[in-house]
Design a protein around this motif. Structure first.
Motif, PDB file in Angstrom:
ATOM      1  N   LYS A 122      13.645   8.585  10.355  1.00 38.49           N
ATOM      2  CA  LYS A 122      12.992   8.134   9.114  1.00 38.49           C
ATOM      3  C   LYS A 122      13.017   6.596   9.040  1.00 38.49           C
ATOM      4  O   LYS A 122      13.851   5.942   9.675  1.00 38.49           O
ATOM      5  N   TYR A 123      12.118   6.043   8.196  1.00 36.91           N
ATOM      6  CA  TYR A 123      12.165   4.605   7.970  1.00 36.91           C
ATOM      7  C   TYR A 123      13.469   4.269   7.243  1.00 36.91           C
ATOM      8  O   TYR A 123      13.878   5.003   6.324  1.00 36.91           O
ATOM      9  N   CYS A 124      14.084   3.152   7.631  1.00 34.05           N
ATOM     10  CA  CYS A 124      15.391   2.822   7.037  1.00 34.05           C
ATOM     11  C   CYS A 124      15.280   2.609   5.523  1.00 34.05           C
ATOM     12  O   CYS A 124      16.193   2.946   4.772  1.00 34.05           O
ATOM     13  N   ARG A 125      14.134   2.112   5.050  1.00 36.96           N
ATOM     14  CA  ARG A 125      13.987   1.883   3.601  1.00 36.96           C
ATOM     15  C   ARG A 125      13.995   3.192   2.815  1.00 36.96           C
ATOM     16  O   ARG A 125      14.354   3.230   1.646  1.00 36.96           O
ATOM     17  N   ASP A 126      13.562   4.291   3.468  1.00 42.11           N
ATOM     18  CA  ASP A 126      13.556   5.588   2.794  1.00 42.11           C
ATOM     19  C   ASP A 126      14.943   6.216   2.760  1.00 42.11           C
ATOM     20  O   ASP A 126      15.155   7.237   2.111  1.00 42.11           O
ATOM     21  N   ILE A 127      15.864   5.640   3.501  1.00 41.57           N
ATOM     22  CA  ILE A 127      17.213   6.203   3.582  1.00 41.57           C
ATOM     23  C   ILE A 127      18.212   5.353   2.803  1.00 41.57           C
ATOM     24  O   ILE A 127      19.035   5.858   2.052  1.00 41.57           O
ATOM     25  N   LEU A 128      18.123   4.019   2.982  1.00 42.06           N
ATOM     26  CA  LEU A 128      19.132   3.154   2.358  1.00 42.06           C
ATOM     27  C   LEU A 128      18.917   3.005   0.854  1.00 42.06           C
ATOM     28  O   LEU A 128      19.870   2.837   0.103  1.00 42.06           O
ATOM     29  N   HIS A 129      17.657   3.068   0.399  1.00 43.83           N
ATOM     30  CA  HIS A 129      17.334   2.954  -1.035  1.00 43.83           C
ATOM     31  C   HIS A 129      17.949   1.691  -1.645  1.00 43.83           C
ATOM     32  O   HIS A 129      18.592   1.746  -2.698  1.00 43.83           O
ATOM     33  N   ALA A 130      17.756   0.557  -0.974  1.00 45.51           N
ATOM     34  CA  ALA A 130      18.376  -0.698  -1.432  1.00 45.51           C
ATOM     35  C   ALA A 130      17.380  -1.588  -2.166  1.00 45.51           C
ATOM     36  O   ALA A 130      16.164  -1.465  -1.986  1.00 45.51           O
ATOM     37  N   ASP A 131      17.935  -2.496  -2.977  1.00 49.40           N
ATOM     38  CA  ASP A 131      17.079  -3.405  -3.761  1.00 49.40           C
ATOM     39  C   ASP A 131      16.368  -4.438  -2.901  1.00 49.40           C
ATOM     40  O   ASP A 131      15.372  -5.009  -3.325  1.00 49.40           O
ATOM     41  N   VAL A 132      16.900  -4.684  -1.687  1.00 44.46           N
ATOM     42  CA  VAL A 132      16.305  -5.737  -0.856  1.00 44.46           C
ATOM     43  C   VAL A 132      15.296  -5.197   0.158  1.00 44.46           C
ATOM     44  O   VAL A 132      14.618  -5.979   0.827  1.00 44.46           O
ATOM     45  N   CYS A 133      15.217  -3.868   0.286  1.00 45.93           N
ATOM     46  CA  CYS A 133      14.402  -3.270   1.359  1.00 45.93           C
ATOM     47  C   CYS A 133      12.981  -3.825   1.398  1.00 45.93           C
ATOM     48  O   CYS A 133      12.436  -4.085   2.462  1.00 45.93           O
ATOM     49  N   GLN A 134      12.362  -3.977   0.231  1.00 44.91           N
ATOM     50  CA  GLN A 134      10.957  -4.367   0.226  1.00 44.91           C
ATOM     51  C   GLN A 134      10.745  -5.854  -0.005  1.00 44.91           C
ATOM     52  O   GLN A 134       9.839  -6.444   0.563  1.00 44.91           O
ATOM     53  N   SER A 135      11.601  -6.440  -0.803  1.00 43.10           N
ATOM     54  CA  SER A 135      11.338  -7.833  -1.154  1.00 43.10           C
ATOM     55  C   SER A 135      11.982  -8.819  -0.183  1.00 43.10           C
ATOM     56  O   SER A 135      11.443  -9.888   0.073  1.00 43.10           O
ATOM     57  N   ASP A 136      13.144  -8.433   0.356  1.00 42.05           N
ATOM     58  CA  ASP A 136      13.914  -9.427   1.099  1.00 42.05           C
ATOM     59  C   ASP A 136      14.784  -8.739   2.143  1.00 42.05           C
ATOM     60  O   ASP A 136      16.003  -8.894   2.148  1.00 42.05           O
ATOM     61  N   VAL A 178      25.828  -8.989  -0.228  1.00 43.75           N
ATOM     62  CA  VAL A 178      26.004  -7.897  -1.189  1.00 43.75           C
ATOM     63  C   VAL A 178      24.647  -7.487  -1.767  1.00 43.75           C
ATOM     64  O   VAL A 178      23.906  -8.315  -2.284  1.00 43.75           O
ATOM     65  N   VAL A 179      24.338  -6.206  -1.622  1.00 44.11           N
ATOM     66  CA  VAL A 179      23.088  -5.651  -2.173  1.00 44.11           C
ATOM     67  C   VAL A 179      23.430  -4.369  -2.945  1.00 44.11           C
ATOM     68  O   VAL A 179      24.569  -3.912  -2.912  1.00 44.11           O
ATOM     69  N   HIS A 180      22.435  -3.818  -3.645  1.00 37.78           N
ATOM     70  CA  HIS A 180      22.673  -2.578  -4.395  1.00 37.78           C
ATOM     71  C   HIS A 180      21.801  -1.453  -3.867  1.00 37.78           C
ATOM     72  O   HIS A 180      20.654  -1.683  -3.496  1.00 37.78           O
ATOM     73  N   ILE A 181      22.374  -0.266  -3.846  1.00 36.20           N
ATOM     74  CA  ILE A 181      21.607   0.912  -3.412  1.00 36.20           C
ATOM     75  C   ILE A 181      21.707   2.010  -4.485  1.00 36.20           C
ATOM     76  O   ILE A 181      22.568   1.948  -5.363  1.00 36.20           O
ATOM     77  N   ILE A 182      20.799   2.997  -4.392  1.00 34.06           N
ATOM     78  CA  ILE A 182      20.937   4.205  -5.209  1.00 34.06           C
ATOM     79  C   ILE A 182      21.471   5.273  -4.261  1.00 34.06           C
ATOM     80  O   ILE A 182      20.829   5.590  -3.260  1.00 34.06           O
ATOM     81  N   ASP A 183      22.662   5.798  -4.544  1.00 36.65           N
ATOM     82  CA  ASP A 183      23.234   6.786  -3.622  1.00 36.65           C
ATOM     83  C   ASP A 183      22.711   8.191  -3.947  1.00 36.65           C
ATOM     84  O   ASP A 183      21.933   8.377  -4.885  1.00 36.65           O
ATOM     85  N   ALA A 184      23.156   9.166  -3.160  1.00 37.90           N
ATOM     86  CA  ALA A 184      22.609  10.524  -3.316  1.00 37.90           C
ATOM     87  C   ALA A 184      23.160  11.248  -4.545  1.00 37.90           C
ATOM     88  O   ALA A 184      22.848  12.417  -4.760  1.00 37.90           O
ATOM     89  N   ASN A 185      23.990  10.557  -5.343  1.00 33.69           N
ATOM     90  CA  ASN A 185      24.392  11.116  -6.639  1.00 33.69           C
ATOM     91  C   ASN A 185      23.592  10.483  -7.778  1.00 33.69           C
ATOM     92  O   ASN A 185      23.873  10.717  -8.949  1.00 33.69           O
ATOM     93  N   ASN A 208       0.812  -1.229   0.000  1.00 38.17           N
ATOM     94  CA  ASN A 208       0.000   0.000   0.000  1.00 38.17           C
ATOM     95  C   ASN A 208       0.839   1.269   0.000  1.00 38.17           C
ATOM     96  O   ASN A 208       0.309   2.368   0.114  1.00 38.17           O
ATOM     97  N   SER A 209       2.164   1.078  -0.101  1.00 39.00           N
ATOM     98  CA  SER A 209       3.047   2.250  -0.041  1.00 39.00           C
ATOM     99  C   SER A 209       3.717   2.486  -1.382  1.00 39.00           C
ATOM    100  O   SER A 209       3.669   1.636  -2.272  1.00 39.00           O
ATOM    101  N   LEU A 210       4.371   3.648  -1.480  1.00 36.99           N
ATOM    102  CA  LEU A 210       5.185   3.879  -2.660  1.00 36.99           C
ATOM    103  C   LEU A 210       6.420   3.000  -2.545  1.00 36.99           C
ATOM    104  O   LEU A 210       6.981   2.853  -1.447  1.00 36.99           O
ATOM    105  N   SER A 211       6.844   2.451  -3.642  1.00 37.35           N
ATOM    106  CA  SER A 211       8.056   1.636  -3.627  1.00 37.35           C
ATOM    107  C   SER A 211       9.237   2.547  -3.322  1.00 37.35           C
ATOM    108  O   SER A 211       9.275   3.685  -3.781  1.00 37.35           O
ATOM    109  N   ASN A 212      10.200   2.037  -2.531  1.00 40.68           N
ATOM    110  CA  ASN A 212      11.286   2.942  -2.110  1.00 40.68           C
ATOM    111  C   ASN A 212      12.225   3.302  -3.261  1.00 40.68           C
ATOM    112  O   ASN A 212      12.746   4.407  -3.304  1.00 40.68           O
ATOM    113  N   VAL A 213      12.451   2.370  -4.224  1.00 40.45           N
ATOM    114  CA  VAL A 213      13.329   2.669  -5.359  1.00 40.45           C
ATOM    115  C   VAL A 213      12.655   2.180  -6.652  1.00 40.45           C
ATOM    116  O   VAL A 213      12.350   0.995  -6.778  1.00 40.45           O
TER     117      VAL A 213
END
Lengths: 140, 443
Positions: free
Chosen positions: B51-65, B82-89, A10-15
């Motif tokens: 903040k929620y950690c998923r909103d900060i780390l921006h990683a591929d595993v935050c939501q699925s795993d 090993v995971v992937h993130i989107i950094d602030a650049n 129900n949320s926006l996906s983070n990435v």
């Protein structure tokens, strides 16, 4: 017009780069007239962008996003409202009410240019926020 | 008082380590975020805490795993995933994460801790060694290149022969590797050979191999490149330089899907996808009778034409940033960018050697640059000369100050990805002044 919201439960996906589910919402006169969920399946930036374009999407609302994906969406003419966080329904209402710039919807960590899609006063606010972040980053 | 002292000490300890560390409470909200976490993610602790950690780390595993959730659920620590993130650049980067539970004095779970370290250097080196390039590794926002990216996955899946035309240094092999890595043959070999670098006899035995006794010193069988590429892809670079005799032999492989090693009496079948490349216009060579028409039509099933760098100057800033990032890692430096004057000189240059030449120019600059920014004095002589010529021209004619202004404004806007407010700030002028200049200079 059609907008797409990158969703996870129900949320926006983070990435957006790592997510495949979008909610497509048809909007007329600032009101929702239809909605559907679509699985983009493709993971490549260009293919994702093309699929959204084929679905008639004009604007994408999403969380964090990489430069590569923004370039791909930009190349097919899709406006990107990025670094947005929150519950899907709240975000949609905020977009319809033109109040998506509220602090509660701002996801930290935006890069310069990621929020160029925001228009009018919203854009100004976003740009101010980005500039402030940049100053803080340089300072830190 | 003692608690505050402990807390300060804990903060100093966390900030002194090179690994990123953050802690979360039971609701996944960040409660502490150290200096290294700030450096890796680009997000300041003041922005991250609460903040929620998923909103900060921006990683591929935050939501699925989510790794931290796994640890919270099972009580078991996870190490070095090993995971992937989107950094602030806005860049994708690899990190290795480890997670553990946080407990209070009574032993009750009060949250979790995640430590992470930047793996992008290692991942990039691995990619360079393994040559596992994909579309993501080709840096471009030019519409011409974007059109190619759009069709590349379909080309890759189709298994057809591809001809890549483009000047030297434009990335023909990178595209060939990307096609291979996107195709169903990606787990099989990718074999590249420069056809222009070898004389005929050698090229034949290199491509098709030979049998023992085929010629003097052929004491045992040798596998050719087509053998080595079985099930995979062979990349024939500089196909336009192949002699007429070899053209006939290549035509047979493409037509019959079989070939004969030198000295062999039986044909060998070839399950190999062919990607050919050339820096010449094969069509013209055909007209001149230097390239067989039938072979041309065999390899020109799908043609990709790569533009020279001078035709996609909008990519120069992206490429400069990419190579600065790469060379910072290799040379262990912390160069942040180029000065406006150096950027103007780099933009004005035509790059006959294309992206490869730009890369070499920046490596040259890295050796000479002693500060944070690459300056005109760090550029190779021929670029300094052309930049100096522009300056003297500006001084003598009096009109190119306007041109320089246009260049500098364009460069600043490009560097800031179209963000004019940031561009004005970088140029040290007010935003309204920048808008006025854009209008008056017709940018």
């Amino acid at each position: 017009m059609k907008i797409a919201i990158s969703v996870w439960n129900n949320s926006l996906s983070n990435v957006f780069d790592f997510s495949t589910n979008v909610l497509i919402v048809d909007i007329e006169d600032a009101k929702e007239v239809a909605r559907s969920k679509v699985n983009l399946e493709d993971t490549l930036a260009q293919q994702k962008a093309k699929k959204l374009k084929d679905l008639g999407v004009e604007t994408l609302i999403c969380g964090a996003i990489s430069r590569e994906v923004v370039f791909a969406l930009d190349s097919v003419g899709i406006e990107v409202l990025a670094y947005v966080t929150g519950e899907v329904e709240e975000v949609l209402q905020a977009h319809l009410n033109n109040s998506l710039d509220a602090a509660k919807f701002v996801m930290p960590g935006c890069w310069h240019g990621a929020r160029n899609g925001f228009g009018g006063c919203m854009r100004k606010r976003r740009l101010r926020s980005c500039a402030k972040e940049a100053i803080n980053k340089k300072g830190g | 008082m003692s608690n505050k002292k402990d807390y300060n000490q804990q903060e100093i300890i966390l900030d002194s380590i090179s690994e990123g560390v953050f802690t979360v409470d039971e609701n996944w909200r960040i409660t502490s975020f150290n200096r290294a976490a700030h450096e890796i993610t680009g997000i300041a602790p003041s922005e991250a805490i609460g903040k929620y950690c998923r909103d900060i780390l921006h990683a591929d595993v935050c939501q699925s795993d989510c790794t931290l959730q796994q640890t919270m659920n099972t009580g078991k620590a996870v190490t070095n995933r090993v995971v992937h993130i989107i950094d602030a650049n806005g860049n994708k980067r690899a990190i290795a994460i480890s997670t553990a539970l946080l407990r209070d004095k009574a032993g009750d779970i009060v949250g979790g801790v995640e430590t992470f370290r930047d793996m992008s250097t290692i991942e990039n080196l691995r990619k360079e060694i393994m040559q596992k390039y994909s579309c993501e590794d080709i840096i471009s926002q030019s519409p011409k290149m974007r059109n190619i990216f759009e069709v590349l996955p379909n080309i890759a899946k189709s298994n057809i022969t591809v001809l890549i035309e483009g000047p030297s240094g434009s990335g023909k092999e990178l595209f060939a590797r990307a096609i291979h890595n996107l195709s169903s043959r990606k787990d099989k070999p990718f074999i590249a050979i420069n056809c222009g670098a070898l004389p005929d006899a050698l090229l034949e035995s290199e491509l098709f191999g030979y049998k023992a006794g085929a010629f003097t010193d052929a004491k045992k069988d040798k596998l050719g490149r087509f053998d080595l590429a079985q099930g995979g892809t062979i990349f024939l670079d500089e196909i336009g330089d192949v002699s007429p005799v070899m053209q006939v032999k290549l035509l047979r492989v493409l037509q019959e899907k079989t070939y004969e090693p030198v000295g062999a009496v039986a044909s060998v079948s070839a399950d190999v996808r062919v990607i050919a490349a050339t820096n010449k216009k094969l069509e013209i060579l055909v007209e001149q009778g230097k390239f067989r028409e039938d072979l041309y039509y065999r390899i020109n099933v799908m043609r990709i034409e790569l533009p020279p760098l001078k035709d996609r100057k909008e990519d120069i800033h992206l490429l400069i940033n990419h190579f600065i990032d790469k060379f910072n890692r290799i040379h262990n430096k912390h160069i942040t960018g180029v000065t406006d004057q150096a950027a103007a000189a780099l933009l004005a240059y035509d790059y006959p050697g294309n992206v490869r030449e730009l890369e070499n120019i920046l490596e040259h600059c890295f050796v000479l640059c002693s500060g944070d920014l690459i300056q005109v004095k760090d550029l190779p002589v021929h670029l300094r000369r052309s930049s100096g010529a522009n300056q003297s021209c500006a001084a003598s004619s009096g009109v190119t100050i306007k041109q320089m202004e246009i260049e500098l404004i364009k460069a600043a806007i490009d560097r800031n990805n179209g963000n004019k407010t940031a561009a004005a700030k970088e140029l040290g002028i007010d935003k309204s002044t920048l808008f006025r200049k854009i209008k008056s200079l017709g940018i």
